[in-house]
Design a protein around this motif. Sequence first.
Motif, PDB file in Angstrom:
ATOM      1  N   PRO A 143       0.810  -1.230   0.000  1.00  0.00           N
ATOM      2  CA  PRO A 143       0.000   0.000   0.000  1.00  0.00           C
ATOM      3  C   PRO A 143       0.843   1.281   0.000  1.00  0.00           C
ATOM      4  CG  PRO A 143      -0.923  -1.552   1.539  1.00  0.00           C
ATOM      5  CD  PRO A 143       0.392  -2.124   1.088  1.00  0.00           C
ATOM      6  N   VAL A 144       2.011   1.229   0.622  1.00  0.00           N
ATOM      7  CA  VAL A 144       2.902   2.399   0.631  1.00  0.00           C
ATOM      8  C   VAL A 144       3.382   2.686  -0.791  1.00  0.00           C
ATOM      9  CG1 VAL A 144       5.121   3.273   1.463  1.00  0.00           C
ATOM     10  CG2 VAL A 144       3.612   2.028   3.015  1.00  0.00           C
ATOM     11  N   VAL A 145       3.742   1.638  -1.516  1.00  0.00           N
ATOM     12  CA  VAL A 145       4.194   1.804  -2.899  1.00  0.00           C
ATOM     13  C   VAL A 145       3.033   2.254  -3.780  1.00  0.00           C
ATOM     14  CG1 VAL A 145       5.232   0.634  -4.878  1.00  0.00           C
ATOM     15  CG2 VAL A 145       6.013   0.100  -2.571  1.00  0.00           C
ATOM     16  N   ALA A 146       1.846   1.730  -3.537  1.00  0.00           N
ATOM     17  CA  ALA A 146       0.676   2.116  -4.329  1.00  0.00           C
ATOM     18  C   ALA A 146       0.361   3.602  -4.146  1.00  0.00           C
ATOM     19  CB  ALA A 146      -0.529   1.268  -3.937  1.00  0.00           C
TER      20      ALA A 146
ATOM     21  N   TRP B  86       2.647   9.650  -8.362  1.00  0.00           N
ATOM     22  CA  TRP B  86       3.312   9.689  -9.659  1.00  0.00           C
ATOM     23  C   TRP B  86       2.286   9.966 -10.757  1.00  0.00           C
ATOM     24  CZ3 TRP B  86       5.222   4.535 -12.154  1.00  0.00           C
ATOM     25  CH2 TRP B  86       5.911   4.794 -13.342  1.00  0.00           C
ATOM     26  N   TYR B  87       1.142   9.299 -10.681  1.00  0.00           N
ATOM     27  CA  TYR B  87       0.090   9.488 -11.677  1.00  0.00           C
ATOM     28  C   TYR B  87      -0.433  10.921 -11.671  1.00  0.00           C
ATOM     29  CZ  TYR B  87      -4.232   8.797 -14.292  1.00  0.00           C
ATOM     30  OH  TYR B  87      -5.249   8.899 -15.201  1.00  0.00           O
ATOM     31  N   LYS B  88      -0.546  11.517 -10.485  1.00  0.00           N
ATOM     32  CA  LYS B  88      -0.999  12.907 -10.397  1.00  0.00           C
ATOM     33  C   LYS B  88      -0.042  13.829 -11.151  1.00  0.00           C
ATOM     34  CE  LYS B  88      -3.315  12.318  -5.982  1.00  0.00           C
ATOM     35  NZ  LYS B  88      -3.262  12.620  -4.544  1.00  0.00           N
TER      36      LYS B  88
ATOM     37  N   GLU C 159       9.060  16.139 -11.776  1.00  0.00           N
ATOM     38  CA  GLU C 159       8.566  15.427 -10.597  1.00  0.00           C
ATOM     39  C   GLU C 159       8.170  13.998 -10.943  1.00  0.00           C
ATOM     40  OE1 GLU C 159       7.489  18.422 -11.521  1.00  0.00           O
ATOM     41  OE2 GLU C 159       8.092  19.750  -9.884  1.00  0.00           O
ATOM     42  N   ALA C 160       7.593  13.810 -12.133  1.00  0.00           N
ATOM     43  CA  ALA C 160       7.198  12.466 -12.566  1.00  0.00           C
ATOM     44  C   ALA C 160       8.419  11.571 -12.731  1.00  0.00           C
ATOM     45  CB  ALA C 160       6.409  12.544 -13.875  1.00  0.00           C
ATOM     46  N   HIS C 161       9.497  12.103 -13.301  1.00  0.00           N
ATOM     47  CA  HIS C 161      10.721  11.312 -13.461  1.00  0.00           C
ATOM     48  C   HIS C 161      11.312  10.936 -12.101  1.00  0.00           C
ATOM     49  CE1 HIS C 161      11.299  11.129 -17.749  1.00  0.00           C
ATOM     50  NE2 HIS C 161      11.136  12.431 -17.871  1.00  0.00           N
TER      51      HIS C 161
ATOM     52  N   GLU D 176      12.023   6.578  -7.924  1.00  0.00           N
ATOM     53  CA  GLU D 176      11.788   6.175  -6.538  1.00  0.00           C
ATOM     54  C   GLU D 176      10.889   4.943  -6.470  1.00  0.00           C
ATOM     55  OE1 GLU D 176       9.739   8.220  -2.641  1.00  0.00           O
ATOM     56  OE2 GLU D 176      10.772   9.523  -4.078  1.00  0.00           O
ATOM     57  N   VAL D 177       9.844   4.929  -7.281  1.00  0.00           N
ATOM     58  CA  VAL D 177       8.914   3.786  -7.295  1.00  0.00           C
ATOM     59  C   VAL D 177       9.605   2.544  -7.849  1.00  0.00           C
ATOM     60  CG1 VAL D 177       6.792   2.909  -8.341  1.00  0.00           C
ATOM     61  CG2 VAL D 177       6.831   5.187  -7.357  1.00  0.00           C
TER      62      VAL D 177
END
Length: 84
Positions: free
Chosen positions: A7-10, A16-18, A27-29, A34-35
């Motif tokens: 759940p932490v990764v989700a 990331w999707y936002k 920020e997405a990169h 990180e993910v």
Amino acid sequence: MASIPSPVVAIKINDWYKHIKRFNVKEAHMLREEVRKDIDVMEEDEQAVLYFQLMEFRHHLMTDYVQPSKEPLEKSDYLKAVEG
């Protein structure tokens, strides 16, 4: 090394999707990297991995939209790439 709860990764994938939706490329990169690191040490969860793969696809769509290739892709080349 202890595994990270899925759940932490989700939640990170959701953040990331936002950024992807808002076209915040930098920020997405950063969140993508990180993910990716967290996915490797995450507890086993198929749904979280599928969610990650979907966001990878959307991330690629975003980067292609923001920085399109200089040479247009021919339709036949595209079909060869898609169909293998």
